[in-house]
Design an enzyme around this catalytic site. Structure first.
Site, PDB file in Angstrom:
ATOM      1  N   ASP A 119      -1.726   2.466   8.309  1.00 18.96           N
ATOM      2  CA  ASP A 119      -2.838   2.512   9.151  1.00 18.96           C
ATOM      3  C   ASP A 119      -2.761   1.422  10.130  1.00 18.96           C
ATOM      4  O   ASP A 119      -3.341   1.795  11.240  1.00 18.96           O
ATOM      5  CB  ASP A 119      -3.759   2.072   8.070  1.00 18.96           C
ATOM      6  CG  ASP A 119      -4.270   3.000   7.307  1.00 18.96           C
ATOM      7  OD1 ASP A 119      -3.872   4.112   7.147  1.00 18.96           O
ATOM      8  OD2 ASP A 119      -5.707   2.814   6.427  1.00 18.96           O
ATOM      9  N   ALA A 172      -3.220   8.430   3.525  1.00 20.37           N
ATOM     10  CA  ALA A 172      -2.148   8.110   2.647  1.00 20.37           C
ATOM     11  C   ALA A 172      -1.096   8.842   2.938  1.00 20.37           C
ATOM     12  O   ALA A 172       0.120   8.297   3.100  1.00 20.37           O
ATOM     13  CB  ALA A 172      -2.650   8.215   1.317  1.00 20.37           C
ATOM     14  N   GLU A 191     -18.193  10.529   0.810  1.00 25.63           N
ATOM     15  CA  GLU A 191     -17.970  10.153  -0.568  1.00 25.63           C
ATOM     16  C   GLU A 191     -19.012   9.298  -1.092  1.00 25.63           C
ATOM     17  O   GLU A 191     -19.497   9.806  -2.149  1.00 25.63           O
ATOM     18  CB  GLU A 191     -16.577   9.801  -0.587  1.00 25.63           C
ATOM     19  CG  GLU A 191     -15.507  10.734  -0.444  1.00 25.63           C
ATOM     20  CD  GLU A 191     -14.165  10.517  -0.151  1.00 25.63           C
ATOM     21  OE1 GLU A 191     -13.248  11.454  -0.067  1.00 25.63           O
ATOM     22  OE2 GLU A 191     -13.988   9.371  -0.153  1.00 25.63           O
ATOM     23  N   GLY A 208       0.794  -1.133  -0.007  1.00 27.79           N
ATOM     24  CA  GLY A 208      -0.122   0.127  -0.116  1.00 27.79           C
ATOM     25  C   GLY A 208       0.980   1.180  -0.083  1.00 27.79           C
ATOM     26  O   GLY A 208       2.040   1.139  -0.300  1.00 27.79           O
ATOM     27  N   VAL A 233       1.762 -13.447   4.026  1.00 31.60           N
ATOM     28  CA  VAL A 233       2.429 -13.783   5.298  1.00 31.60           C
ATOM     29  C   VAL A 233       1.440 -14.444   6.311  1.00 31.60           C
ATOM     30  O   VAL A 233       0.628 -13.866   6.684  1.00 31.60           O
ATOM     31  CB  VAL A 233       3.109 -12.426   5.734  1.00 31.60           C
ATOM     32  CG1 VAL A 233       3.583 -12.591   7.192  1.00 31.60           C
ATOM     33  CG2 VAL A 233       4.052 -12.072   4.638  1.00 31.60           C
TER      34      VAL A 233
END
Lengths: 449, 449
Positions: free
Chosen positions: A315, A331, A178, A20, A87
């Site tokens: 995060d 972000a 949004e 990410g 993982v």
């Protein structure tokens, strides 16, 4: 510079879990590091530009428009490799990452696996009220939204039709706002000429929030402006409203002493996040301390207390800034943390000290709909058209690949001038679903890919 | 003009089944017809530009780039409505179309439901060798192709790795040639810098054809040029080769007296088509005669012999042209047939006679890869760069919506100059699949949407 720890035949092995914003910016920040080998492990083969995922869910953009193959991003970086694996564990004393098929040794480990939805102990709500984190989530929500209009067009019963045209969004953070704004725009603009039986302007979009205002991370005047803009666009905003129960196509809310059950075909979850499972792996295997939602509480340099060569960013990290509250899961925080850790690791290799991580606030943005957004840059706050334009420029700028930038610009320009949304395809489930119009049946059909 | 059959309160009801090229062009050709009501029934909510589907399967375009919502295309046409339903039967004497939930009466019925894959009696090959007809097919093939490279990167065994990097395409018609060319381009150009363990230039792309040349519908000199171009691009072309058996990750071929079994992770089917099930519905319910692959043999005006108000158009129709061979299943035939039937229906309403359908040959095109295609316009034939450019212009021109044209141009330009393909996402299946690298296991994991 002479450096005894650098052995030219044995590069320093950095393993990054998660591609990410955090993981990718960390990996890229090693681009010019000699004697460092970077391995990025991700279960997906692409980086996802999550801030625009709601536009996939509402039919403006395609998944590929906001995704970039990790191999493509890193193909020129000779010291980086990508492994598409999940993982399952780590062994912090042996310094290996464990996947189902192999062990990957590391000298430095950077964990950036992010968060998923949090239903506050009501995981049974998940099916009835899906959240928006992955491409598959977005395509499933897109299918739900457009199927609701199709089913309404075929429904003769007026009560059922009303439920089919009711959209409930739980949580009025940026994602909830949004989504609500985009669904209202769909119903009141994009689709208004498409149907012959229903009037899509009868659509109800309900935005529910437990706190007393929308966009709680923003200042209260921006919250007020956002609420007014949403209302103007046809969204019914209900703050101080607790969701007490969700089942398929019905949500029960509590406002003060009153409770009410609202029939709604489409319920979307934008209310909370919890840490991905790597948080508890680190707790078990590397003595990490977790916060209430499972995020890893990190040192001022983003490392773990007893494992200075393990870092948690993005995060998944709980980083206490000046004021004691953790940095938000956005972000810019992840990107800065990734770059910081890469610099720190390189400084360590050269026995240089590094100051603690400090987040440079680049501002917060949330879009409400066409020509409308709120922006808080810290020293200045504004809303409306200028805010919306700033939002567009920032999002185009940070899209990684150049073709994504162009395609997103074309789609947005098209959407702006025509109010059309070309990506409103219903895909992915068997046609049996398409033949099942009744409210209660719509989600029970078998899945076929 | 006075016309006793026209009753202004009772418009002539045209029902079109299928929103592909045939059905859509028929529906649109009624745009200016007064006293005609058009209902387009499709089980999907979008028109798919099938000639570019192979570019979705190989990671250049997104599904939405080549799809247009049917409601959006027809939203301005006030006499047209769209129903998202699957037709299960028709009653030709009562003049109704039957779906699982309703009966839709018609005065004129236009059936344009196309074709699906044909495994020549070996339907058990379907799972091991999927074909390419729907968006879901394309995404599944895309997933298979890119997962094969990912699995090869993780595979230590050289034999297994070779099988993972072997792609077999059965059938060298236009779709097979396009897929083979695009996969070769992926392996030899797009991906060549992406991996660290494998060399993608060791990929084998095998194109198998039972007849003695590729692109059998074209003239033999164009077939020769196409074959040479494919070979130049790294595709191994095997003509006069019969596929005798397909199982998961292995295909058995026969060339003369020799048989051979080739281990291949990815096997794609582009060998044959059969009529959709509406063919047998019409046989049972409207005395239609079917050909060998189930297509409906139509009258010179595209109607059924005993049901002059039922028309079959597009790939589902078997129309004998001058020379006795049926018209090919390509978009221009379907489009002209759709427009012809709409004109005929309008002429009938005005008691005018209409000459029989004649196909105006607009030429045949097949693309082999960047800068390379073959074009046969009847009076002139050519190949190479000019043919490729003609192919591009024709395909952009026929994309229905303007934003699709722009986005496809951007993606193609990007692909042309960088050889990158941005849409190479692996999506749709659960991450368990992503953790399963061995050849035999790769397709057995549970499906999760």
């Amino acid at each position: 510079m002479s450096n005894p720890t650098l052995n030219p035949t044995q590069p320093h092995r950095v393993v990054v879990i998660g591609g990410g914003f955090g993981g990718l910016y960390a990996a890229k920040a090693f681009a010019k590091s000699k004697n460092v080998d970077v391995t990025v492990i991700d279960k997906r083969n692409f980086h996802l530009f999550q801030p625009l995922l709601y536009q996939v869910a509402t039919g403006t953009l395609s998944p590929a428009d906001i995704s970039s193959p990790l191999r493509s991003i890193l193909c020129q970086q000779q010291n980086a490799r990508v492994l598409m694996k999940e993982v399952v564990d780590i062994d912090a004393s042996e310094q290996v990452v464990i996947t189902s098929e192999s062990m990957i040794p590391y000298d430095t480990l950077i964990v950036a696996t992010g968060v998923s939805h949090h239903y506050f102990g009501n995981d049974q709500w998940k099916t009835a009220a899906p959240g928006l984190k992955t491409v598959e989530d977005a395509l499933e929500i897109r299918r739900k939204i457009f199927m609701a209009f199709e089913a309404a067009e075929k429904e003769a019963d007026l009560e059922k039709r009303k439920a089919l045209l009711t959209f409930v969004i739980v949580g009025a953070g940026p994602t909830g706002v949004e989504l609500a704004g985009a669904i209202a725009d769909l119903a009141y603009n994009t689709l208004k000429q498409d149907f012959r039986t229903i009037n899509t302007r009868e659509t109800r979009v309900l935005l529910l929030e437990g706190l007393d205002r929308v966009l709680p991370p923003f200042t209260s005047d921006l919250s007020e402006k956002a609420r007014a803009a949403l209302t103007r666009r046809g969204v019914t905003v209900a703050t101080s409203t607790r969701v007490t129960h969700i089942e398929a196509h019905a949500v029960t809310i509590q406002q003060g002493e009153t409770t009410e059950t609202i029939p709604a075909q489409t319920i979307l979850w934008a209310a909370g996040v919890k840490a991905s499972s790597m948080g508890s792996v680190l707790e078990r295997r590397a003595e990490a301390t977790l916060d209430r939602v499972g995020r890893v509480i990190v040192e001022p340099d983003l490392s773990l207390t007893n494992y200075p060569n393990i870092f948690v960013i993005g995060d998944l990290a709980h980083f206490n800034h000046h004021d004691g509250t953790p940095l938000p899961g956005v972000a810019p925080v992840a990107m800065q943390e990734g770059e910081y850790v890469a610099q720190l690791v390189q400084a360590r290799l050269q026995h240089r000290a590094t100051p603690n991580f400090i987040y440079r606030n680049v501002g917060s943005l949330a879009v409400i709909g066409q020509n409308d957004a709120v922006v808080d840059l810290g020293f200045v706050r504004f809303s409306g058209f200028i805010a919306w334009f700033v939002w567009i420029v920032a999002h185009i700028y940070y899209l990684i690949e150049f073709d994504n930038k162009l395609v997103v610009m074309v789609q947005w320009a098209w959407n702006y001038f025509t109010r059309k949304r070309g990506a409103r395809l219903i895909t992915g489930k068997s046609i049996e679903v398409l033949e099942t119009p009744s409210v209660s049946e719509l989600d029970k059909s078998p899945v076929k890919v």
